[in-house]
Design a protein around this motif. Structure first.
Motif, PDB file in Angstrom:
ATOM      1  N   GLU A 147     -10.396  21.481 -13.966  1.00 11.49           N
ATOM      2  CA  GLU A 147      -9.530  22.629 -13.710  1.00 11.49           C
ATOM      3  C   GLU A 147      -8.896  23.157 -14.985  1.00 11.49           C
ATOM      4  O   GLU A 147      -8.880  22.478 -16.020  1.00 11.49           O
TER       5      GLU A 147
ATOM      6  N   GLN B  84      -5.601  24.038 -15.159  1.00  7.76           N
ATOM      7  CA  GLN B  84      -4.147  23.920 -15.084  1.00  7.76           C
ATOM      8  C   GLN B  84      -3.580  23.274 -16.343  1.00  7.76           C
ATOM      9  O   GLN B  84      -4.249  22.522 -17.040  1.00  7.76           O
TER      10      GLN B  84
ATOM     11  N   ARG C  71       0.935  19.610 -13.558  1.00  7.05           N
ATOM     12  CA  ARG C  71      -0.055  20.182 -12.665  1.00  7.05           C
ATOM     13  C   ARG C  71       0.399  20.062 -11.208  1.00  7.05           C
ATOM     14  O   ARG C  71       1.330  19.336 -10.884  1.00  7.05           O
TER      15      ARG C  71
ATOM     16  N   GLY D 164      -4.010  22.209  -5.813  1.00  4.67           N
ATOM     17  CA  GLY D 164      -4.518  23.574  -5.893  1.00  4.67           C
ATOM     18  C   GLY D 164      -4.003  24.505  -4.830  1.00  4.67           C
ATOM     19  O   GLY D 164      -4.087  25.729  -4.976  1.00  4.67           O
ATOM     20  N   HIS D 165      -3.437  23.965  -3.733  1.00  3.15           N
ATOM     21  CA  HIS D 165      -2.916  24.794  -2.660  1.00  3.15           C
ATOM     22  C   HIS D 165      -1.386  24.765  -2.613  1.00  3.15           C
ATOM     23  O   HIS D 165      -0.781  25.150  -1.616  1.00  3.15           O
TER      24      HIS D 165
ATOM     25  N   LYS E   8       1.814  26.633  -9.652  1.00  2.00           N
ATOM     26  CA  LYS E   8       0.742  26.298 -10.597  1.00  2.00           C
ATOM     27  C   LYS E   8       0.837  27.154 -11.854  1.00  2.00           C
ATOM     28  O   LYS E   8       1.176  28.330 -11.788  1.00  2.00           O
TER      29      LYS E   8
ATOM     30  N   ARG F 212     -13.275  25.059 -12.590  1.00  2.00           N
ATOM     31  CA  ARG F 212     -12.288  25.483 -11.578  1.00  2.00           C
ATOM     32  C   ARG F 212     -11.140  26.237 -12.231  1.00  2.00           C
ATOM     33  O   ARG F 212     -10.602  25.804 -13.261  1.00  2.00           O
TER      34      ARG F 212
ATOM     35  N   ASP G 134      -7.262  27.826 -11.347  1.00  2.00           N
ATOM     36  CA  ASP G 134      -6.124  27.835 -10.431  1.00  2.00           C
ATOM     37  C   ASP G 134      -5.252  29.072 -10.637  1.00  2.00           C
ATOM     38  O   ASP G 134      -4.087  29.080 -10.243  1.00  2.00           O
TER      39      ASP G 134
ATOM     40  N   ASP H 244      -9.640  27.959  -6.732  1.00  3.56           N
ATOM     41  CA  ASP H 244      -8.918  27.205  -5.699  1.00  3.56           C
ATOM     42  C   ASP H 244      -7.769  28.028  -5.125  1.00  3.56           C
ATOM     43  O   ASP H 244      -7.148  28.841  -5.817  1.00  3.56           O
TER      44      ASP H 244
END
Length: 288
Positions: free
Chosen positions: A111, A113, A117, A120-121, A125, A152, A154, A179
């Protein structure tokens, strides 16, 4: 086995490939009866291994050790491991990727980030500058040989999602994951942005993304779907219910000898002995 190549072949099919989030060896043992692909979820691992939320507590040696135990018990399952931000340092990320590939992991998710961190939901972020993430990603890509790498992002701002998804699609990463996608409309938009690149979608109960079936995801052009926490959340509910029932029964255990739904020692042992027999194709006798 060429685990990366085998996974690439699977996600090249016309239908969405599901990977089921597991959090320990027991949940993987149950999931293996239903699906041939695992997702080693950071959320689930942080919860089960540390009893902590998914906000950066995972140490890479713990994750590598868990992946090794999984591969020994499940020699033919797809296995994608969440390595978060690569444990901050790009050289550490490369080291971890090489260790995981030698173990036999099929793929990893890296990711963009920055610390601290978040899941992801979750809200709050923050992402690295794109150039800094791309430098880390490219080092990881150069360090792998067969391993599938999922890039990925974010990002949460719409313009930044588009910018980063397009940039990730231009790299040598095998798959792109955005994400926390909030709508079907945005799934379609991202699918258009990444072009021919394989696309991953993350489903988590109570998360920010819509709940969609595999046929619906296939129609939207999703190549692989990860289900982060179905085992963890099911276990939470079942354990709480079982202990409530035990308390209400004044400590009397349920009867597992008359076809009741509850699992007893024999059923549990039968499940676990499959983790031995998978290596040589011979079912071991149950000893209880």
């Amino acid at each position: 086995m060429h685990y990366g190549r085998t996974l690439r072949e699977a996600i090249s099919n016309s239908e969405t490939t599901p990977l089921i989030g597991i959090y320990d060896m027991y949940s993987a043992s149950i999931a293996a009866n239903h699906y041939n692909g695992f997702f080693v979820s950071g959320f689930g691992f942080a919860a089960s291994h540390y009893g902590l939320p998914d906000i950066g507590f995972i140490a890479w040696p713990d994750m590598v050790a868990f992946a090794e135990r999984l591969r020994l018990a499940f020699p033919r399952h797809h296995m994608v491991v969440d390595i978060d931000d690569g444990y901050v340092d790009p050289e550490v990320a490369c080291h971890v990727v090489q260790r995981l590939e030698r173990i036999g992991v099929s793929g990893v998710i890296l990711e963009d980030q920055k610390r601290p961190r978040r899941c992801g939901h979750a809200d709050g972020k923050q992402v690295l500058p794109l150039e800094e993430y791309l430098e880390k990603l490219n080092l990881v890509l150069e360090s792998r040989s067969d391993l599938v790498v999922v890039a990925r992002t974010d990002a949460v701002e719409e313009s930044e999602i588009v910018r980063r998804a397009a940039a990730l699609a231009e790299t040598d990463a095998d798959v792109v994951l955005v994400d926390g996608v909030r709508s079907v409309e945005w799934i379609r938009k991202i699918r258009g942005v990444v072009g021919d690149k394989k696309l991953m979608f993350n489903q988590i109960a109570g998360g920010k993304s819509p709940r969609l079936s595999l046929p619906e995801l296939t129609e939207l052009g999703i190549d692989v779907a990860i289900y982060s926490t179905p085992c963890l959340f099911a276990a939470h509910t079942a354990i709480d219910s079982a202990l409530t029932d035990l308390k209400n029964a004044d400590g009397r255990l349920p009867d597992t000898t008359r076809g009741a739904a509850e699992v007893g020692v024999r059923g549990s042992t039968e499940l676990l002995e499959r983790n031995i027999s998978r290596h040589h194709g011979r079912q071991r006798p149950v000893s209880v």
